[in-house]
Design a protein around this motif. Structure first.
Motif: not given
Length: 110
Positions: A33-34, A75-84, A86-89, A96-99
């Motif tokens: 899953d996501a 830049f890797q440390l700054a962008t990876a948490p933001v991307a994660a 946004m993907i989760g949201r 697509r998330v099982d409650p």
């Protein structure tokens, strides 16, 4: 002597970083899953990239190269948490998330 030790340490960091990045890629393909995929895409991948950068820095050892490697790591440390996040949201909003997998659901009332 010190250069040889740094070269061997750099080679070790490169191998371990590559293996962690490979594990992250396999996790993204294999996890069901996501949320699991998001975890695989961020945690081992970031550590793998940082170890690869450390290995490159130990091998190159010039000030210009070290500055560039430090910027890439920052830049890797700054962008990876933001991307994660946004993907989760996006996964949550599209259903697509099982409650049942969530410990706490802060967005349930929205």
């Amino acid at each position: 002597m010190l250069g040889t030790v740094a070269d061997w340490a750099g080679a070790g960091c490169l191998v371990v970083g590559a293996l962690l990045s490979l594990a992250a890629g396999i996790g993204v393909l294999r996890f069901p899953d996501a949320l699991d995929r998001m975890h695989a895409a961020t945690k081992p991948q970031v550590l793998g990239v940082l170890l690869l950068l450390l290995g490159v820095a130990l091998r190159l050892r010039t000030p210009a190269d070290l500055g560039m490697v430090a910027l890439v790591g920052l830049f890797q440390l700054a962008t990876a948490p933001v991307a994660a996040q946004m993907i989760g949201r996006a996964a949550y909003r599209t259903g697509r998330v099982d409650p049942g997998l969530l410990d706490a659901d802060e967005f349930a009332d929205r």
